[in-house]
Write an enzyme that holds these catalytic residues in place. Structure first.
Site, PDB file in Angstrom:
ATOM      1  N   ARG A 110      -0.901  53.450  53.794  1.00  0.00           N
ATOM      2  CA  ARG A 110       0.542  53.749  53.755  1.00  0.00           C
ATOM      3  C   ARG A 110       0.725  55.087  54.452  1.00  0.00           C
ATOM      4  O   ARG A 110       0.163  56.100  54.016  1.00  0.00           O
ATOM      5  CB  ARG A 110       1.026  53.817  52.304  1.00  0.00           C
ATOM      6  CG  ARG A 110       2.409  54.415  52.180  1.00  0.00           C
ATOM      7  CD  ARG A 110       3.054  54.168  50.847  1.00  0.00           C
ATOM      8  NE  ARG A 110       3.488  52.796  50.734  1.00  0.00           N
ATOM      9  CZ  ARG A 110       4.327  52.358  49.791  1.00  0.00           C
ATOM     10  NH1 ARG A 110       4.805  53.175  48.879  1.00  0.00           N
ATOM     11  NH2 ARG A 110       4.686  51.091  49.774  1.00  0.00           N
ATOM     12  N   HIS A 137       7.115  47.200  56.841  1.00  0.00           N
ATOM     13  CA  HIS A 137       6.468  47.024  55.533  1.00  0.00           C
ATOM     14  C   HIS A 137       6.129  45.534  55.374  1.00  0.00           C
ATOM     15  O   HIS A 137       6.737  44.819  54.592  1.00  0.00           O
ATOM     16  CB  HIS A 137       7.434  47.493  54.440  1.00  0.00           C
ATOM     17  CG  HIS A 137       6.809  47.698  53.092  1.00  0.00           C
ATOM     18  ND1 HIS A 137       5.454  47.562  52.846  1.00  0.00           N
ATOM     19  CD2 HIS A 137       7.362  48.053  51.899  1.00  0.00           C
ATOM     20  CE1 HIS A 137       5.221  47.815  51.572  1.00  0.00           C
ATOM     21  NE2 HIS A 137       6.355  48.112  50.974  1.00  0.00           N
ATOM     22  N   GLN A 140       5.473  43.671  51.984  1.00  0.00           N
ATOM     23  CA  GLN A 140       6.710  43.436  51.228  1.00  0.00           C
ATOM     24  C   GLN A 140       7.494  42.270  51.841  1.00  0.00           C
ATOM     25  O   GLN A 140       7.989  41.401  51.115  1.00  0.00           O
ATOM     26  CB  GLN A 140       7.556  44.718  51.231  1.00  0.00           C
ATOM     27  CG  GLN A 140       8.828  44.603  50.417  1.00  0.00           C
ATOM     28  CD  GLN A 140       8.575  44.541  48.916  1.00  0.00           C
ATOM     29  OE1 GLN A 140       7.955  45.424  48.353  1.00  0.00           O
ATOM     30  NE2 GLN A 140       9.049  43.495  48.264  1.00  0.00           N
ATOM     31  N   ASP A 232      18.034  48.195  49.990  1.00  0.00           N
ATOM     32  CA  ASP A 232      16.930  49.160  49.856  1.00  0.00           C
ATOM     33  C   ASP A 232      17.565  50.544  49.799  1.00  0.00           C
ATOM     34  O   ASP A 232      18.764  50.714  50.095  1.00  0.00           O
ATOM     35  CB  ASP A 232      15.976  49.007  51.068  1.00  0.00           C
ATOM     36  CG  ASP A 232      14.759  49.924  50.995  1.00  0.00           C
ATOM     37  OD1 ASP A 232      14.446  50.430  49.889  1.00  0.00           O
ATOM     38  OD2 ASP A 232      14.115  50.150  52.044  1.00  0.00           O
ATOM     39  N   CYS A 272      13.367  45.805  47.377  1.00  0.00           N
ATOM     40  CA  CYS A 272      11.909  46.018  47.395  1.00  0.00           C
ATOM     41  C   CYS A 272      11.470  46.978  46.297  1.00  0.00           C
ATOM     42  O   CYS A 272      10.306  46.980  45.918  1.00  0.00           O
ATOM     43  CB  CYS A 272      11.478  46.531  48.766  1.00  0.00           C
ATOM     44  SG  CYS A 272      12.320  48.048  49.241  1.00  0.00           S
ATOM     45  N   ARG A 300       4.175  40.776  44.832  1.00  0.00           N
ATOM     46  CA  ARG A 300       3.332  41.626  45.685  1.00  0.00           C
ATOM     47  C   ARG A 300       1.856  41.362  45.368  1.00  0.00           C
ATOM     48  O   ARG A 300       1.015  41.283  46.268  1.00  0.00           O
ATOM     49  CB  ARG A 300       3.647  43.116  45.455  1.00  0.00           C
ATOM     50  CG  ARG A 300       5.005  43.568  45.978  1.00  0.00           C
ATOM     51  CD  ARG A 300       5.082  43.571  47.493  1.00  0.00           C
ATOM     52  NE  ARG A 300       4.083  44.443  48.091  1.00  0.00           N
ATOM     53  CZ  ARG A 300       4.213  45.760  48.227  1.00  0.00           C
ATOM     54  NH1 ARG A 300       5.315  46.360  47.840  1.00  0.00           N
ATOM     55  NH2 ARG A 300       3.258  46.480  48.797  1.00  0.00           N
TER      56      ARG A 300
HETATM   57  N1   CP Z   1       8.126  48.260  47.273  1.00  0.00           N
HETATM   58  C1   CP Z   1       7.103  49.126  47.344  1.00  0.00           C
HETATM   59  O1   CP Z   1       6.342  49.165  48.310  1.00  0.00           O
HETATM   60  O2   CP Z   1       6.996  49.927  46.257  1.00  0.00           O
HETATM   61  P1   CP Z   1       6.061  51.210  46.085  1.00  0.00           P
HETATM   62  O3   CP Z   1       6.623  52.289  46.988  1.00  0.00           O
HETATM   63  O4   CP Z   1       6.172  51.589  44.630  1.00  0.00           O
HETATM   64  O5   CP Z   1       4.666  50.861  46.476  1.00  0.00           O
HETATM   65  N1  NVA Z   2      12.492  52.095  52.806  1.00  0.00           N
HETATM   66  C1  NVA Z   2      11.733  52.544  51.662  1.00  0.00           C
HETATM   67  C2  NVA Z   2      10.856  51.445  51.155  1.00  0.00           C
HETATM   68  C3  NVA Z   2      10.052  51.795  49.932  1.00  0.00           C
HETATM   69  C4  NVA Z   2       9.171  50.678  49.461  1.00  0.00           C
HETATM   70  C5  NVA Z   2      10.911  53.768  52.051  1.00  0.00           C
HETATM   71  O1  NVA Z   2      10.297  53.740  53.131  1.00  0.00           O
HETATM   72  O2  NVA Z   2      10.890  54.718  51.294  1.00  0.00           O
END
Ligand code: CP
Ligand code: NVA
Length: 313
Positions: A110, A137, A140, A232, A272, A300
């Site tokens: 990530r 992502h 997701q 989101d 998400c 997930r």
């Molecule tokens: N939706 C998602 O990726 O959640 P987290 O940021 O908690 O991993």
């Molecule tokens: N758009 C959000 C998604 C989190 C899962 C972010 O990048 O923070």
């Protein structure tokens, strides 16, 4: 059993890298693995294998679901915080990828810059799974179409309306809906539209699958005849300093009961997560009868097992 396809050793960087048939294979594999899990019959497909998980950003769902997925598959996951790794002190992504490949069988990451994912995938000799970048992502997005499919919808006949910021999540949802031949209508405030290249690519894919991608600024128009409304956060990780400005810009883009009235009666609401209750979504919608956000979060675990089993198994 889902038909055998060759995923072994491949990285999972973007849904656009996978054909519709491959995406369907992952959805079917998810369905099988979820059934086995519910019967208490997890399979040790990754016995003795290890996944290194690099987190440059916070996470609840991704961290927990990947770690549990590896445990259920008989393998082991290592949590590696970006701030503890030598990356923080300037070791390159390329060298990190080369070194980690000597220890682990897969890398999940990530990151902020999408280029970091591309570089990890380029220099690692093991598969790299994108667990969110500033651009997309895919874990997701795969989960989201699985969740809609699992609810009994024909993805080809599904219209998703995405309301809010033109961010990493919407780039992935455009790809996901286009790959399965569904429809997606996106409504963002002016100036917050999705990346034009992600839209161009989505439209190109949709043309081949009979799907459609529509970019709008009017949420009411977007949710017309929608089967799914998705939202989101208005300020993604890394955009915290813009939060106050964005709350003003996104006024009118909240998913609330008034907006739901313009969609189909049985519309499903997705997010998400994490949600910013009272901003992009109200409590009444999050906790109401249309919301499937916690089924979505659960999935997930199951979709990521399918990805891990296919690319590392
Ligand atoms: N939706 C998602 O990726 O959640 P987290 O940021 O908690 O991993
Ligand atoms: N758009 C959000 C998604 C989190 C899962 C972010 O990048 O923070």
């Amino acid at each position: 059993m889902a038909k055998k396809m060759d995923f072994k050793g491949r990285s999972f960087v973007a849904l656009t890298d996978y054909t519709p048939e491959e995406i369907w294979h992952l959805l079917k594999r998810t369905e099988e693995l979820k059934k086995l899990n519910k019967r208490g019959k997890n399979q040790p497909i990754l016995k003795g294998k290890t996944l290194g998980m690099i987190f440059q950003k916070s996470s609840t769902r991704t961290r927990v679901s990947f770690e549990v997925a590896m445990f259920h598959l008989g393998g082991h996951a290592l949590f590696l915080s970006g701030s503890d790794l030598q990356l923080k002190r300037g070791e390159t992504i390329a060298d990190t990828a080369r070194v980690m490949s000597r220890y682990v069988d897969g890398i999940m990451a990530r990151v902020f810059a999408h280029q970091d994912i591309l570089d990890l995938a380029k220099y690692a000799s093991v598969p790299v799974i994108n667990a969110l970048s500033d651009y997309n992502h895919p874990c997701q997005g795969l989960t989201d179409i699985f969740t809609i499919y699992e609810k009994g919808k024909d993805l080809k006949k599904t219209k998703m309306a995405y309301i809010g910021d033109g961010n990493n999540m919407v780039h992935t949802l455009i790809a996901a809906m286009a790959k399965v031949g569904g429809k997606i209508a996106v409504a963002t405030p002016k100036g917050y539209e999705p990346n034009p290249e992600a839209v161009r690519l989505g439209k190109e894919i949709a043309q081949k699958t009979n799907g459609s991608v529509e970019i709008l600024n009017d949420p009411v128009k977007a949710v017309k005849d929608a089967d799914v409304i998705y939202t989101d956060t208005w300020a993604s990780m890394g955009q915290e300093a813009e939060h106050a400005k964005r709350v003003i810009a996104f006024k009118g883009y909240q998913v609330n009961n008034a907006l739901l009235k313009h969609a189909k009666n049985d519309v499903m609401v997705m997010h998400c997560l994490p949600a910013h209750r009272g901003e992009e979504i109200t409590d009444e919608v999050m906790d109401g009868p249309h919301s499937i956000v916690f089924d979505q979060a659960e999935n997930r675990l199951h979709t990521q097992k399918a990805i891990l089993a296919e690319v590392m198994g």
